[in-house]
Enzyme design. Sequence first.
Site, PDB file in Angstrom:
ATOM      1  N   GLU A 122      69.121  75.853  42.806  1.00  0.00           N
ATOM      2  CA  GLU A 122      70.101  76.874  43.379  1.00  0.00           C
ATOM      3  C   GLU A 122      70.957  77.300  42.595  1.00  0.00           C
ATOM      4  O   GLU A 122      71.731  76.479  41.756  1.00  0.00           O
ATOM      5  CB  GLU A 122      70.695  76.240  44.727  1.00  0.00           C
ATOM      6  CG  GLU A 122      71.246  76.917  45.529  1.00  0.00           C
ATOM      7  CD  GLU A 122      72.250  76.358  46.759  1.00  0.00           C
ATOM      8  OE1 GLU A 122      72.500  77.169  47.693  1.00  0.00           O
ATOM      9  OE2 GLU A 122      72.474  75.122  46.651  1.00  0.00           O
ATOM     10  N   LYS A 188      69.102  82.875  51.838  1.00  0.00           N
ATOM     11  CA  LYS A 188      69.377  81.737  52.390  1.00  0.00           C
ATOM     12  C   LYS A 188      69.691  81.996  53.825  1.00  0.00           C
ATOM     13  O   LYS A 188      70.835  82.766  53.862  1.00  0.00           O
ATOM     14  CB  LYS A 188      70.437  80.854  51.422  1.00  0.00           C
ATOM     15  CG  LYS A 188      70.740  79.650  51.913  1.00  0.00           C
ATOM     16  CD  LYS A 188      71.633  78.809  51.157  1.00  0.00           C
ATOM     17  CE  LYS A 188      71.961  77.526  51.419  1.00  0.00           C
ATOM     18  NZ  LYS A 188      73.073  76.843  50.605  1.00  0.00           N
ATOM     19  N   CYS A 222      68.239  74.720  49.666  1.00  0.00           N
ATOM     20  CA  CYS A 222      69.219  73.586  49.775  1.00  0.00           C
ATOM     21  C   CYS A 222      69.564  73.294  51.175  1.00  0.00           C
ATOM     22  O   CYS A 222      68.720  72.958  51.894  1.00  0.00           O
ATOM     23  CB  CYS A 222      70.400  73.970  49.059  1.00  0.00           C
ATOM     24  SG  CYS A 222      71.510  72.596  48.867  1.00  0.00           S
TER      25      CYS A 222
END
Length: 243
Positions: A122, A188, A222
């Site tokens: 990430e 994300k 994540c």
Amino acid sequence: AGAGWQLLAVPGGYFQLAGYQHYSQAGDVAFATELARDWGVAVVPVSAFYHDGYDPGLVRFCFAKELVTLEAAAARMPDFTVSLVQTDLHWHDHAANRAALAEQLAAALAGPGLTDLIVLPEMFTTGFSMAAVAQAEPGEGPTLNWLREQAARYDAVITGSVMVTEAGRYYNRLLWVRPDGSYSAYDKRHLFRMAGEHQVYSAGAERLVEEWRGWRIQPLVCYDLRFPVWSRNLAEAPYDLLL
């Protein structure tokens, strides 16, 4: 059948009809072409036997072959190699991180054909940072060009997230870059509030499910993994691998 094929019952003969939807939703001609090009396995698309081109979603295998040939074909088809890259990052130094990752990839992969998918961390050009105003780059920026170079060099998809600025907003954006230079993007969805990520970046709204070399893959970034509803395997957009 253990490799994911849907085999039709065959009472006799030298041929086996098989459904391939576990691997691809493409038409049978496109799938047969991909299988021959990428895996070295030749099949016959069943639509070739219909005068009107009807596509039942089946391909035909001929097993009037030596056993060693059949075993070699079976060994090629289900394999999918993922290369995970973990490394120390240079804080807020895009060029240094790209150079270090290129060196690490070169040391691990001598050339094309050794992996199918390369996964980077990430925010791999900066580290996990909230300094988007100073550090974010355009989506069509130098990191995308670098990813295109790596994907072409190793004949593999390469993916990882970077800070991106677009239309006055900032995103923690995963880039999914193919060897031909085309790419997809996923922003994300679940931002890490404990670090204030939601105060800097805009959340994404769309899932991404990519088909690559017979596998359907849904990438996450994540904190997304903490929310199982977001990664539910849906009938309308199924995946084989949650990344």
